[in-house]
Design an enzyme around this catalytic site. Structure first.
Site, mmCIF file in Angstrom:
data_model
loop_
_atom_site.group_PDB
_atom_site.id
_atom_site.type_symbol
_atom_site.label_atom_id
_atom_site.label_comp_id
_atom_site.label_asym_id
_atom_site.label_seq_id
_atom_site.Cartn_x
_atom_site.Cartn_y
_atom_site.Cartn_z
ATOM 1 N N HIS A 72 -5.696 7.851 -9.075
ATOM 2 C CA HIS A 72 -4.471 7.559 -9.772
ATOM 3 C C HIS A 72 -4.446 6.094 -9.811
ATOM 4 C CE1 HIS A 72 -1.770 11.367 -9.724
ATOM 5 N NE2 HIS A 72 -3.272 11.647 -10.217
ATOM 6 N N LYS A 297 2.701 7.603 3.353
ATOM 7 C CA LYS A 297 2.064 6.695 4.231
ATOM 8 C C LYS A 297 1.781 7.445 5.620
ATOM 9 C CE LYS A 297 2.124 3.094 1.972
ATOM 10 N NZ LYS A 297 0.970 2.682 1.109
#
Length: 390
Positions: A72, A297
């Site tokens: 992506h 994250k």
């Protein structure tokens, strides 16, 4: 049993560390409370930074990731009817890879036997002892009731937020930093094609939404809900209706609806425990820190912890360098806090908090306007989103 390193927890962090240590010739064992099926059944993150991909490449376990992972190079921030595109490749020349944590864990698990990584599942009552000394050990009970003891030079806790490793650090030594958020993420997984090429984070007057994906035929969506809500309050049709509203008309026009194959509500928190090393104990991943899933994250921070831990343990055993172990916590925490900052700021930007009033909303609008019109602002977001250097 005696090993150089005993790893507590066989999630992706523990398995990744185990494989990296074995590749360095360091004798280790992984001890896991749950069964392999339970570990694989946890539906978690799906966006991998370069650090996570590079460690799988280093191990030569990246074949399926490269074949099935979805690169992506962009994502979007939505605010009502507006979509702000963040072009990662144009801004910072990097991209992320969409590949489910379950699949990453499967790759690591299936390589254990061939690579000689010993993993003990079903270890009940795992307890850490004498971690402040040079001779720590771990005890557990197997499913047949037999008690076991693993002696090691180091213990590495990769056992998550609720595991025993962090609790082995005395309260007088450790410090906790925490922010608990007043909402949770209701996630739905469905075998339907994604509604767009990249992820969409949406701030709507009805609340937050996220359009994500796991493959070209499997999508993961989220909406934020009050912590008092229950799964039974949210039948599939209600979730799809809410997603179509919150994501905006452009995304809604491309949403394919289908029955959920998994639904869950996850509370959100920001949490850091410091230091991440005490004596002969090192903490990695969720055992030392939690980030809200905004920005993806969590798994990637665990991977960077594993990178720093591997470097420290390799220096200790290969070059007899005790300073490498001593510097582990500071190195890991420096990156952790930067990721915590980014996750917190993106969460604050894209969610409507119950205590917010007109001023707070005006600040969100101003910030989104700035991001939409500033390449510098977009570059900063892109730099953090793809992952800061280790």
């Amino acid at each position: 049993m005696r090993k150089q390193v005993c790893i507590v927890g066989a999630g992706p962090a523990g398995l990744l560390l185990g494989h990296l240590l074995r590749a360095e010739g360091i004798d280790c064992v992984v001890v896991e409370q749950r069964s392999p099926g339970y570990v694989l059944g946890r539906i978690r993150a799906g966006v991998l930074e370069r650090i996570t991909v590079s460690l799988m490449e280093q191990l030569g376990l990246d074949a399926r990731l490269k074949a099935e992972g979805m690169p992506h190079g962009e994502f979007s921030l939505a605010d009502g009817e507006r979509l702000i595109h963040i072009d990662l490749m144009d801004l910072v020349g990097q991209q992320v890879t969409v590949y489910g944590q379950t699949e990453l864990t499967r790759d690591l698990m299936e390589a254990c036997d061939a690579r000689g990584l010993q993993v003990i599942y079903g270890a009940e009552g795992v307890t850490l002892h004498d971690v402040a000394t040079d001779a720590p050990f771990v005890t557990y009970t197997s499913s047949d009731g037999t008690e076991h003891r693993v002696e090691a030079r180091f213990v590495v806790g990769c056992d998550g937020f609720h595991g025993p490793s962090r609790r082995a650090v005395p309260a007088s030594v450790g410090r906790e930093y925490e922010r608990v958020y007043p909402f949770g993420w209701l996630g739905i997984l469905a075998d339907v094609p994604p509604c767009g090429a990249g992820l969409i984070y949406a701030n709507h007057e009805r609340g937050f939404a996220l359009a994500s994906q796991r493959s070209p035929t499997r999508s993961r969506y989220y909406v934020d809900v009050p912590l008092t809500d229950r799964l039974e309050d949210w039948p599939d049709e209600r979730i799809w209706d809410e997603l179509a509203t919150r994501l905006g008309p452009e995304a809604a026009a491309h949403i394919t609806r289908g029955p959920s194959i998994e639904k869950s509500i996850a509370p959100l928190r920001s949490y850091v425990f410091a230091p991440m090393r005490h004596g002969s104990l090192l903490l990695c991943g969720d055992s030392a820190h939690i980030v809200p899933p905004t920005g993806a994250k969590g798994l990637n921070l665990a991977a960077s912890d594993v990178y720093y831990a591997t470097e420290a343990l390799r220096a200790f055993f290969g070059a007899n360098d005790p300073d490498a172990i001593g510097g582990y916590s500071d190195k890991a925490l420096a990156r952790v806090w930067k990721a915590e900052r980014f996750s917190w700021s993106l969460t604050r930007l894209m969610h409507r908090f119950p205590e917010d009033g007109p001023f707070e909303r005006a600040m969100q609008v101003a910030e989104l306007d700035y991001i939409a019109s500033s390449r510098a602002a977009q570059t900063s977001i892109a730099e953090n989103y793809v992952g800061l250097p280790v």
